[in-house]
Write an enzyme that holds these catalytic residues in place. Structure first.
Site, PDB file in Angstrom:
ATOM      1  N   HIS A  44      -4.847   1.688   7.274  1.00  0.00           N
ATOM      2  CA  HIS A  44      -4.021   2.158   7.055  1.00  0.00           C
ATOM      3  C   HIS A  44      -3.707   4.119   5.957  1.00  0.00           C
ATOM      4  CE1 HIS A  44       1.197   1.632   8.143  1.00  0.00           C
ATOM      5  NE2 HIS A  44       0.838   2.250   6.761  1.00  0.00           N
ATOM      6  N   GLU A  45      -4.023   3.076   4.945  1.00  0.00           N
ATOM      7  CA  GLU A  45      -3.815   4.229   3.729  1.00  0.00           C
ATOM      8  C   GLU A  45      -5.165   5.049   4.295  1.00  0.00           C
ATOM      9  OE1 GLU A  45      -1.271   4.488   2.046  1.00  0.00           O
ATOM     10  OE2 GLU A  45      -1.170   1.625   3.031  1.00  0.00           O
TER      11      GLU A  45
ATOM     12  N   GLN B  66       3.391   9.750   1.176  1.00  0.00           N
ATOM     13  CA  GLN B  66       4.449   8.734   0.889  1.00  0.00           C
ATOM     14  C   GLN B  66       5.731   9.577  -0.171  1.00  0.00           C
ATOM     15  OE1 GLN B  66       2.242   5.519   2.636  1.00  0.00           O
ATOM     16  NE2 GLN B  66       4.256   5.309   3.479  1.00  0.00           N
TER      17      GLN B  66
ATOM     18  N   CYS C  62       5.199   0.400   7.921  1.00  0.00           N
ATOM     19  CA  CYS C  62       5.356   1.090   7.191  1.00  0.00           C
ATOM     20  C   CYS C  62       6.182   1.483   6.340  1.00  0.00           C
ATOM     21  CB  CYS C  62       4.372   2.701   7.795  1.00  0.00           C
ATOM     22  SG  CYS C  62       4.379   3.886   6.322  1.00  0.00           S
ATOM     23  N   LEU C  63       6.161   1.557   4.710  1.00  0.00           N
ATOM     24  CA  LEU C  63       7.306   2.206   4.128  1.00  0.00           C
ATOM     25  C   LEU C  63       7.621   3.130   4.792  1.00  0.00           C
ATOM     26  CD1 LEU C  63       6.141   1.613   0.272  1.00  0.00           C
ATOM     27  CD2 LEU C  63       7.630   0.117   1.993  1.00  0.00           C
TER      28      LEU C  63
ATOM     29  N   HIS D  79      -3.308   7.398   6.566  1.00  0.00           N
ATOM     30  CA  HIS D  79      -1.749   8.151   6.542  1.00  0.00           C
ATOM     31  C   HIS D  79      -2.413   9.922   5.300  1.00  0.00           C
ATOM     32  CE1 HIS D  79       1.862   6.342   5.731  1.00  0.00           C
ATOM     33  NE2 HIS D  79       1.297   5.396   5.308  1.00  0.00           N
TER      34      HIS D  79
ATOM     35  N   GLY E  14       0.914  -1.426   0.092  1.00  0.00           N
ATOM     36  CA  GLY E  14       0.213  -0.307   0.180  1.00  0.00           C
ATOM     37  C   GLY E  14       0.167   1.285   0.116  1.00  0.00           C
TER      38      GLY E  14
HETATM   39 NI    NI Z   1       2.623   3.941   5.636  1.00  0.00          NI
END
Ligand code: NI
Length: 169
Positions: free
Chosen positions: A134-135, A50, A92-93, A138, A45
């Protein structure tokens, strides 16, 4: 085009993103690039903040290329229903090499627009439910670490600060 992933500490990650109102070729290209950038970073995701873009766009593929139908584009998403509870390790990235257990609803329905602006609803369970939450978080300027204990969060932030000082973040 592959975008570098913005890391924790960059203010774009903690600011609510702007609603998308124009559905054009430029948006299509951006979404393509977001999928590419997500796969390159080995994620399932990715939200636009991000990659430093404060717009309400996220892409998800919980099968990581296995199933082309699993590629989801969430524009201006809203969580409209949640059910149950599920605890799982989450990462998370934008916070690489850290993971923590996070308890979230187990079944989630999201309402969003697709790349053409068409409104749709989709219900997901477990990993997909988690990705929706989660997204969407963000896009509201919220990171998963807001769902863990203050103690764990402070410890993580301290470790990150050390990495930043060492130039390793
Ligand atoms: Ni994330």
């Amino acid at each position: 085009m592959i975008y570098p992933i913005v890391k924790f500490g960059n203010p774009v990650l903690e600011k609510p993103a702007e609603k998308v109102t124009v559905f054009d070729k430029e948006l299509e290209k951006l979404i393509e690039d977001m999928f590419e950038s997500m796969y390159e970073a080995h994620g399932v995701g990715l939200a636009a903040p991000q990659i430093g873009i404060g717009r309400r766009i996220a892409v998800i593929d919980v099968t990581f290329k296995e199933d082309p139908d699993a590629k989801l584009v969430l524009i201006n998403p809203e969580i409209i229903h949640t059910e149950g509870k599920h605890t799982q390790s989450e990462g998370c990235l934008s916070i690489p090499d850290f993971r923590e257990n996070v308890t979230r609803p187990n079944k989630v329905t999201v309402r969003a627009q697709d790349v053409h602006g068409k409104v749709y609803e989709k219900t997901g369970e477990e990993l997909l439910a988690r990705a929706f939450l989660h997204e969407t978080d963000h896009l509201n300027g919220k990171l998963y670490i807001s769902h863990i204990s203050a103690l764990k969060r402070d410890l993580m932030k301290r470790k990150i600060r050390k990495l930043q000082k060492a130039g390793e973040w």
